[in-house]
Motif scaffolding. Sequence first.
Motif, PDB file in Angstrom:
ATOM      1  N   PRO A 129       6.757  16.833 -10.993  1.00  0.00           N
ATOM      2  CA  PRO A 129       6.527  17.269 -12.382  1.00  0.00           C
ATOM      3  C   PRO A 129       5.341  16.617 -13.070  1.00  0.00           C
ATOM      4  CG  PRO A 129       8.368  15.734 -12.300  1.00  0.00           C
ATOM      5  CD  PRO A 129       8.008  16.060 -10.872  1.00  0.00           C
ATOM      6  N   ASP A 130       4.887  15.474 -12.590  1.00  0.00           N
ATOM      7  CA  ASP A 130       3.814  14.746 -13.267  1.00  0.00           C
ATOM      8  C   ASP A 130       2.434  15.351 -13.010  1.00  0.00           C
ATOM      9  OD1 ASP A 130       5.857  13.051 -13.952  1.00  0.00           O
ATOM     10  OD2 ASP A 130       5.280  11.461 -12.558  1.00  0.00           O
ATOM     11  N   TRP A 131       2.317  16.151 -11.968  1.00  0.00           N
ATOM     12  CA  TRP A 131       1.013  16.643 -11.554  1.00  0.00           C
ATOM     13  C   TRP A 131       0.757  18.068 -12.029  1.00  0.00           C
ATOM     14  CZ3 TRP A 131       2.251  15.090  -5.833  1.00  0.00           C
ATOM     15  CH2 TRP A 131       2.117  13.702  -5.697  1.00  0.00           C
ATOM     16  N   SER A 132      -0.484  18.353 -12.386  1.00  0.00           N
ATOM     17  CA  SER A 132      -0.904  19.737 -12.614  1.00  0.00           C
ATOM     18  C   SER A 132      -0.901  20.462 -11.275  1.00  0.00           C
ATOM     19  CB  SER A 132      -2.312  19.767 -13.203  1.00  0.00           C
ATOM     20  OG  SER A 132      -3.255  19.353 -12.223  1.00  0.00           O
ATOM     21  N   PRO A 133      -0.954  21.792 -11.260  1.00  0.00           N
ATOM     22  CA  PRO A 133      -1.018  22.490  -9.977  1.00  0.00           C
ATOM     23  C   PRO A 133      -2.150  22.002  -9.070  1.00  0.00           C
ATOM     24  CG  PRO A 133      -0.474  24.053 -11.698  1.00  0.00           C
ATOM     25  CD  PRO A 133      -0.782  22.745 -12.382  1.00  0.00           C
ATOM     26  N   SER A 167       7.915  14.662 -22.289  1.00  0.00           N
ATOM     27  CA  SER A 167       7.275  14.099 -21.099  1.00  0.00           C
ATOM     28  C   SER A 167       7.690  14.958 -19.908  1.00  0.00           C
ATOM     29  CB  SER A 167       7.688  12.644 -20.884  1.00  0.00           C
ATOM     30  OG  SER A 167       9.086  12.530 -20.756  1.00  0.00           O
ATOM     31  N   PRO A 168       6.863  15.007 -18.865  1.00  0.00           N
ATOM     32  CA  PRO A 168       7.181  15.878 -17.722  1.00  0.00           C
ATOM     33  C   PRO A 168       8.510  15.508 -17.074  1.00  0.00           C
ATOM     34  CG  PRO A 168       4.901  15.113 -17.609  1.00  0.00           C
ATOM     35  CD  PRO A 168       5.574  14.324 -18.690  1.00  0.00           C
ATOM     36  N   GLY A 169       9.281  16.526 -16.740  1.00  0.00           N
ATOM     37  CA  GLY A 169      10.548  16.330 -16.052  1.00  0.00           C
ATOM     38  C   GLY A 169      10.719  17.371 -14.965  1.00  0.00           C
ATOM     39  N   PHE A 170      11.691  17.157 -14.096  1.00  0.00           N
ATOM     40  CA  PHE A 170      11.899  18.106 -13.007  1.00  0.00           C
ATOM     41  C   PHE A 170      12.200  19.510 -13.533  1.00  0.00           C
ATOM     42  CE2 PHE A 170      13.506  14.086 -10.876  1.00  0.00           C
ATOM     43  CZ  PHE A 170      12.368  13.915 -10.093  1.00  0.00           C
ATOM     44  N   TRP A 171      13.011  19.598 -14.597  1.00  0.00           N
ATOM     45  CA  TRP A 171      13.519  20.904 -15.021  1.00  0.00           C
ATOM     46  C   TRP A 171      12.898  21.403 -16.315  1.00  0.00           C
ATOM     47  CZ3 TRP A 171      15.043  21.376 -10.522  1.00  0.00           C
ATOM     48  CH2 TRP A 171      15.780  20.391  -9.861  1.00  0.00           C
ATOM     49  N   ALA A 172      12.274  20.532 -17.081  1.00  0.00           N
ATOM     50  CA  ALA A 172      11.602  20.922 -18.317  1.00  0.00           C
ATOM     51  C   ALA A 172      10.297  20.148 -18.426  1.00  0.00           C
ATOM     52  CB  ALA A 172      12.486  20.636 -19.528  1.00  0.00           C
ATOM     53  N   ALA A 201       3.685  21.094 -12.730  1.00  0.00           N
ATOM     54  CA  ALA A 201       3.356  21.813 -11.494  1.00  0.00           C
ATOM     55  C   ALA A 201       4.104  23.132 -11.384  1.00  0.00           C
ATOM     56  CB  ALA A 201       3.667  20.934 -10.280  1.00  0.00           C
ATOM     57  N   ASN A 202       4.594  23.612 -12.495  1.00  0.00           N
ATOM     58  CA  ASN A 202       5.350  24.865 -12.573  1.00  0.00           C
ATOM     59  C   ASN A 202       4.439  26.011 -13.011  1.00  0.00           C
ATOM     60  OD1 ASN A 202       8.182  26.246 -13.029  1.00  0.00           O
ATOM     61  ND2 ASN A 202       6.983  26.692 -14.860  1.00  0.00           N
ATOM     62  N   TRP A 203       4.665  27.195 -12.429  1.00  0.00           N
ATOM     63  CA  TRP A 203       4.004  28.411 -12.900  1.00  0.00           C
ATOM     64  C   TRP A 203       5.010  29.238 -13.681  1.00  0.00           C
ATOM     65  CZ3 TRP A 203      -1.139  28.843 -12.354  1.00  0.00           C
ATOM     66  CH2 TRP A 203      -1.766  28.074 -11.363  1.00  0.00           C
ATOM     67  N   PRO A 204       4.687  29.666 -14.909  1.00  0.00           N
ATOM     68  CA  PRO A 204       5.650  30.445 -15.683  1.00  0.00           C
ATOM     69  C   PRO A 204       5.844  31.845 -15.104  1.00  0.00           C
ATOM     70  CG  PRO A 204       3.561  30.306 -16.848  1.00  0.00           C
ATOM     71  CD  PRO A 204       3.438  29.404 -15.657  1.00  0.00           C
ATOM     72  N   LEU A 205       7.065  32.334 -15.221  1.00  0.00           N
ATOM     73  CA  LEU A 205       7.328  33.720 -14.826  1.00  0.00           C
ATOM     74  C   LEU A 205       6.647  34.681 -15.789  1.00  0.00           C
ATOM     75  CD1 LEU A 205       8.797  35.770 -13.020  1.00  0.00           C
ATOM     76  CD2 LEU A 205      10.829  35.447 -14.468  1.00  0.00           C
ATOM     77  N   ASP A 206       6.645  34.320 -17.058  1.00  0.00           N
ATOM     78  CA  ASP A 206       5.953  35.127 -18.055  1.00  0.00           C
ATOM     79  C   ASP A 206       4.449  35.125 -17.748  1.00  0.00           C
ATOM     80  OD1 ASP A 206       5.391  36.605 -20.352  1.00  0.00           O
ATOM     81  OD2 ASP A 206       5.272  34.823 -21.619  1.00  0.00           O
ATOM     82  N   GLY A 207       3.908  36.275 -17.477  1.00  0.00           N
ATOM     83  CA  GLY A 207       2.493  36.360 -17.152  1.00  0.00           C
ATOM     84  C   GLY A 207       2.156  36.004 -15.720  1.00  0.00           C
ATOM     85  N   LEU A 225       5.811   8.811  -8.039  1.00  0.00           N
ATOM     86  CA  LEU A 225       5.715  10.114  -7.389  1.00  0.00           C
ATOM     87  C   LEU A 225       4.796  10.104  -6.176  1.00  0.00           C
ATOM     88  CD1 LEU A 225       6.276  13.108  -7.153  1.00  0.00           C
ATOM     89  CD2 LEU A 225       4.621  13.507  -9.002  1.00  0.00           C
ATOM     90  N   GLU A 226       3.564   9.591  -6.319  1.00  0.00           N
ATOM     91  CA  GLU A 226       2.621   9.657  -5.207  1.00  0.00           C
ATOM     92  C   GLU A 226       3.099   8.834  -4.023  1.00  0.00           C
ATOM     93  OE1 GLU A 226      -2.181   9.283  -4.318  1.00  0.00           O
ATOM     94  OE2 GLU A 226      -1.425   9.087  -6.366  1.00  0.00           O
ATOM     95  N   GLU A 227       3.681   7.689  -4.293  1.00  0.00           N
ATOM     96  CA  GLU A 227       4.222   6.864  -3.208  1.00  0.00           C
ATOM     97  C   GLU A 227       5.421   7.563  -2.573  1.00  0.00           C
ATOM     98  OE1 GLU A 227       6.095   2.371  -2.577  1.00  0.00           O
ATOM     99  OE2 GLU A 227       5.133   2.918  -4.479  1.00  0.00           O
ATOM    100  N   ARG A 228       6.224   8.223  -3.390  1.00  0.00           N
ATOM    101  CA  ARG A 228       7.417   8.919  -2.895  1.00  0.00           C
ATOM    102  C   ARG A 228       7.048  10.050  -1.938  1.00  0.00           C
ATOM    103  NH1 ARG A 228       9.584   9.651  -7.666  1.00  0.00           N
ATOM    104  NH2 ARG A 228       9.340  11.876  -8.053  1.00  0.00           N
ATOM    105  N   THR A 229       6.086  10.890  -2.329  1.00  0.00           N
ATOM    106  CA  THR A 229       5.716  12.002  -1.457  1.00  0.00           C
ATOM    107  C   THR A 229       5.060  11.507  -0.169  1.00  0.00           C
ATOM    108  OG1 THR A 229       3.668  12.296  -2.735  1.00  0.00           O
ATOM    109  CG2 THR A 229       5.539  13.720  -3.294  1.00  0.00           C
ATOM    110  N   ARG A 230       4.240  10.472  -0.269  1.00  0.00           N
ATOM    111  CA  ARG A 230       3.597   9.928   0.926  1.00  0.00           C
ATOM    112  C   ARG A 230       4.637   9.358   1.892  1.00  0.00           C
ATOM    113  NH1 ARG A 230       0.798   6.393  -1.347  1.00  0.00           N
ATOM    114  NH2 ARG A 230      -1.136   7.578  -1.619  1.00  0.00           N
TER     115      ARG A 230
END
Length: 290
Positions: free
Chosen positions: A11-15, A42-47, A51-57, A263-268
Motif C-alpha cells: 500500500p505504501d508504493w505508487s503503481p 495514511s496508506p493501508g492494505f484496504w483503504a 498501488a490500487n487501480w480504481p474500478l471507476d474509470g 515493506l521493501e525489506e518484507r517483499t525482498r
Amino acid sequence: MKFSVFTASTPDWSPEQAAQTLAAQGWDGIEWRVTDQADAPSPGFWAGNRANWPLDGLEGNVPEIARITRDSGLEFSGIGGYARCDDHENVDRMLAATAALGARQVRVTMPRTDSGEYRELFAGARRDIERAAARAAELGVKALIELHHETITPSASAAFRLVDGLDPEHVGVIHDLGNLVIEGQEATLAAFQLLGPYLAHVHVKNVRWVAGEPEADGTVRWSHEWAPLRSGQADVEAYFTALHAFGYDGWVTSEDFSTELPLEERTRDNLAYLRAVEAGTRSLAGVTAP
C-alpha cells in the motif's frame, strides 16, 4: 514456477514504485489490485492503498496499467479484482480489461456466507459463474474463484462443487495457503487432486491464531492475525512439496499482510524465502528445474 506480488500488500508504493521495486528485487510478475476504495489518512492494505487501480474509470487506465507493467519488465500473473459474481456489469468490465491487458485471468469474488441462506447463495453463484465463464470464453480469458474464509467457497471441496462441469480453460480456482488456516483447510495434496484442471493460481500468505485474555468464567476466545511467511501457522515447505507432487508449475503470488518488517525489506525477504523453499522442495520431490 513464477513469483509475483499482489499489490493489496504494497500500500505504501505508487503503481510505478511497486512495479519498479518488485522488478529490481527479481520478482517475475505483478497482480494489480483493482477496486474502488475508501480514502485514508495514511496508506493501508484496504483503504488508501496507493498501488490500487480504481474500478471507476478502469477502461481509461488500461493503457497506463499496461505501460507501467511493460516498462518494468514484469508479467501479469493475473488481475486481483473485487467485482462480485452477481455484479454482472462490473464482472464483464473486469474480464474485458483483463483481455485488453493480456493478463489472462482475473478474480471474481463470491458472496459472503452471512449475506443470505447458503443454498440460495450457492445456486445463484453457480448461475453467475456459468455466465462469467461464457463471457470469459468469448474474450479468451479465465475467471478465477478464490478459496476465501467467510465466503461460500472457503474450501477446495466447495469451490470444486461450484465449478464442476464448467470449462477449466475459462474458469479456475485460486488456492490460498493463508486463508485456509482461517477456514476451509483440507489435506493440501488431496485438495489439489480434487481441483485437478481447475487449480489455476496460487496465493501464499501466512496467519496465526492468537488467544484472547480469559473471561470471568475461564473461557478463552481465539482470533486470527496476519503473520510473516516464515513464522505463521501454515507450513510453507509442506505446501510447496504438495505443489510439486501435484505437478503445479504456474504462478505463485505473495500477498503478505504482516507488518513486522518494512515493506521493501518484507517483499525482498519473501522472494528469497519462496525461491529457496521452491528449490529445496523441488529437489526433494525429484522435479527437474525448467
